[in-house]
Design a protein around this motif. Structure first.
Motif, PDB file in Angstrom:
ATOM      1  N   LYS A 122       0.828  -1.200   0.000  1.00 50.31           N
ATOM      2  CA  LYS A 122       0.000   0.000   0.000  1.00 50.31           C
ATOM      3  C   LYS A 122       0.866   1.254   0.000  1.00 50.31           C
ATOM      4  CE  LYS A 122      -3.889  -2.294   2.296  1.00 50.31           C
ATOM      5  NZ  LYS A 122      -4.817  -2.311   3.459  1.00 50.31           N
ATOM      6  N   LEU A 123       1.799   1.282  -0.945  1.00 51.95           N
ATOM      7  CA  LEU A 123       2.733   2.397  -1.062  1.00 51.95           C
ATOM      8  C   LEU A 123       2.470   3.172  -2.349  1.00 51.95           C
ATOM      9  CD1 LEU A 123       6.056   0.625   0.006  1.00 51.95           C
ATOM     10  CD2 LEU A 123       4.765   2.317   1.325  1.00 51.95           C
ATOM     11  N   ARG A 124       2.597   4.472  -2.278  1.00 58.17           N
ATOM     12  CA  ARG A 124       2.483   5.339  -3.452  1.00 58.17           C
ATOM     13  C   ARG A 124       3.882   5.796  -3.867  1.00 58.17           C
ATOM     14  NH1 ARG A 124       1.769  11.007  -4.314  1.00 58.17           N
ATOM     15  NH2 ARG A 124       1.692  11.357  -2.050  1.00 58.17           N
ATOM     16  N   LEU A 125       4.272   5.440  -5.079  1.00 58.92           N
ATOM     17  CA  LEU A 125       5.593   5.807  -5.583  1.00 58.92           C
ATOM     18  C   LEU A 125       5.550   7.219  -6.149  1.00 58.92           C
ATOM     19  CD1 LEU A 125       8.504   4.681  -6.219  1.00 58.92           C
ATOM     20  CD2 LEU A 125       7.620   4.249  -8.530  1.00 58.92           C
ATOM     21  N   THR A 126       6.447   8.071  -5.682  1.00 56.27           N
ATOM     22  CA  THR A 126       6.468   9.463  -6.135  1.00 56.27           C
ATOM     23  C   THR A 126       7.689   9.791  -6.986  1.00 56.27           C
ATOM     24  OG1 THR A 126       7.535  10.116  -4.056  1.00 56.27           O
ATOM     25  CG2 THR A 126       5.125  10.282  -4.170  1.00 56.27           C
ATOM     26  N   LYS A 127       8.801   9.106  -6.751  1.00 53.04           N
ATOM     27  CA  LYS A 127      10.032   9.411  -7.482  1.00 53.04           C
ATOM     28  C   LYS A 127      10.811   8.136  -7.769  1.00 53.04           C
ATOM     29  CE  LYS A 127      10.749  14.111  -5.677  1.00 53.04           C
ATOM     30  NZ  LYS A 127       9.483  14.202  -4.931  1.00 53.04           N
TER      31      LYS A 127
ATOM     32  N   VAL B 125      11.741   1.123 -15.815  1.00 58.01           N
ATOM     33  CA  VAL B 125      11.385   2.482 -15.408  1.00 58.01           C
ATOM     34  C   VAL B 125      10.161   3.023 -16.144  1.00 58.01           C
ATOM     35  CG1 VAL B 125      12.161   4.889 -15.470  1.00 58.01           C
ATOM     36  CG2 VAL B 125      13.681   3.101 -14.587  1.00 58.01           C
ATOM     37  N   GLU B 126      10.118   2.910 -17.466  1.00 58.48           N
ATOM     38  CA  GLU B 126       9.043   3.553 -18.218  1.00 58.48           C
ATOM     39  C   GLU B 126       7.674   2.974 -17.873  1.00 58.48           C
ATOM     40  OE1 GLU B 126       7.214   6.191 -21.051  1.00 58.48           O
ATOM     41  OE2 GLU B 126       8.930   6.204 -19.697  1.00 58.48           O
ATOM     42  N   GLU B 127       7.569   1.666 -17.760  1.00 53.93           N
ATOM     43  CA  GLU B 127       6.284   1.069 -17.423  1.00 53.93           C
ATOM     44  C   GLU B 127       5.836   1.480 -16.026  1.00 53.93           C
ATOM     45  OE1 GLU B 127       6.162  -3.107 -18.132  1.00 53.93           O
ATOM     46  OE2 GLU B 127       6.950  -2.935 -20.163  1.00 53.93           O
ATOM     47  N   VAL B 128       6.777   1.543 -15.094  1.00 52.07           N
ATOM     48  CA  VAL B 128       6.432   1.967 -13.732  1.00 52.07           C
ATOM     49  C   VAL B 128       6.081   3.451 -13.718  1.00 52.07           C
ATOM     50  CG1 VAL B 128       7.325   2.299 -11.394  1.00 52.07           C
ATOM     51  CG2 VAL B 128       7.772   0.154 -12.617  1.00 52.07           C
ATOM     52  N   ARG B 129       6.824   4.248 -14.460  1.00 51.79           N
ATOM     53  CA  ARG B 129       6.534   5.691 -14.529  1.00 51.79           C
ATOM     54  C   ARG B 129       5.121   5.937 -15.050  1.00 51.79           C
ATOM     55  NH1 ARG B 129       5.911   9.773 -17.711  1.00 51.79           N
ATOM     56  NH2 ARG B 129       5.989   8.444 -19.562  1.00 51.79           N
TER      57      ARG B 129
ATOM     58  N   THR C 167       2.445   4.855 -12.391  1.00 50.08           N
ATOM     59  CA  THR C 167       2.402   5.557 -11.100  1.00 50.08           C
ATOM     60  C   THR C 167       2.454   7.073 -11.214  1.00 50.08           C
ATOM     61  OG1 THR C 167       4.814   5.498 -10.869  1.00 50.08           O
ATOM     62  CG2 THR C 167       3.569   3.606  -9.997  1.00 50.08           C
ATOM     63  N   GLY C 168       2.946   7.583 -12.340  1.00 46.66           N
ATOM     64  CA  GLY C 168       3.143   9.027 -12.467  1.00 46.66           C
ATOM     65  C   GLY C 168       4.370   9.526 -11.731  1.00 46.66           C
ATOM     66  N   ALA C 169       5.230   8.613 -11.289  1.00 41.00           N
ATOM     67  CA  ALA C 169       6.423   9.006 -10.540  1.00 41.00           C
ATOM     68  C   ALA C 169       7.383   9.806 -11.418  1.00 41.00           C
ATOM     69  CB  ALA C 169       7.132   7.770  -9.990  1.00 41.00           C
ATOM     70  N   GLU C 170       8.060  10.770 -10.806  1.00 40.70           N
ATOM     71  CA  GLU C 170       9.081  11.548 -11.490  1.00 40.70           C
ATOM     72  C   GLU C 170      10.380  10.742 -11.550  1.00 40.70           C
ATOM     73  OE1 GLU C 170       8.643  16.061 -10.302  1.00 40.70           O
ATOM     74  OE2 GLU C 170       8.490  14.793  -8.529  1.00 40.70           O
ATOM     75  N   VAL C 171      11.075  10.818 -12.672  1.00 37.58           N
ATOM     76  CA  VAL C 171      12.336  10.098 -12.875  1.00 37.58           C
ATOM     77  C   VAL C 171      13.480  11.097 -12.810  1.00 37.58           C
ATOM     78  CG1 VAL C 171      13.680   8.676 -14.467  1.00 37.58           C
ATOM     79  CG2 VAL C 171      11.192   8.383 -14.312  1.00 37.58           C
TER      80      VAL C 171
END
Length: 213
Positions: free
Chosen positions: A45-50, A64-68, A71-75
């Motif tokens: 139950k974690l929200r990835l931000t970066k 990275v790209e599929e996860v980005r 989740t909308g996380a910044e790379v």
């Protein structure tokens, strides 16, 4: 600060998930297996931000790209390795991986030594060229995420395109002379500590007694 560990991608590179505040996290390197990574986030139950990248080789950026996208996380990546995110050749995927290369389409460059804040944590970006021109270590509290710069009793290869043995020596000297001890989370193999590496790693031993306060 709670740190989780996964081994992802064709070379089983270490991926670290750092809880920066309740329910919030950043990831250091995602080498592949994006579905496994996302399932882990859901389970915890974690929200990835970066997503903080230590360098741009394929075995650290493959998921990275599929996860980005999911989740909308910044790379984040150092400017000197940013070109690797778009290129199978520059990331070494074309020559060393049988996996399909998925380019990363959005990222933020870091320049030199700087800081990235997330939740209750501050990550110091330490530029450590050698394994690649844009290799970095991330330091947060007593943890250092060293990528492929520093391993337990070893260091990263310097025979790849863009690698440099002389730059690696410069970076290892910088790491050796950091103040205090850190738990070191490398890009491959087991965790260690900086004090242990100062005493046991032959690549760091050359700096003992030099420039010490």
């Amino acid at each position: 600060m709670k740190i989780h560990h996964l081994q992802l991608g064709p070379l089983r590179a270490n991926c670290y998930i750092v809880e920066t505040s309740p329910g919030r996290c950043v990831a250091v390197d995602i080498g592949g297996d994006s579905r496994l990574f996302l399932e882990f986030l859901k389970m915890r139950k974690l929200r990835l931000t970066k997503i903080l990248l230590t360098h741009g080789h394929f075995d650290h950026i493959g998921g990275v790209e599929e996860v980005r996208k999911a989740t909308g996380a910044e790379v984040y990546i150092h400017e000197l390795d940013a070109h690797m995110l778009e290129s199978a050749a520059h990331s070494l995927a074309a020559d060393m991986s049988f996996m399909t290369f998925t380019p990363v389409t959005d990222w933020t460059c870091v320049y030199g030594d700087c800081y990235i804040n997330d939740g209750e944590c501050e990550f110091r970006v330490l530029h450590t060229p050698g394994h690649s021109q844009g290799s970095v270590c991330y330091i947060c509290n007593d943890a250092m995420f060293s990528g492929d710069t520093l391993f337990c009793c070893s260091v990263g290869r310097t025979d790849f395109p863009g690698s440099s043995a002389s730059a690696m020596t410069y970076s290892l000297n910088k790491i050796y002379h950091l103040k205090g001890d850190y738990k070191v989370y490398p890009g491959h193999n087991e965790t260690t500590t900086l004090d242990y590496e100062r005493e046991s790693n032959p690549y760091l031993g050359q700096f003992r007694g030099k420039n010490d306060d």
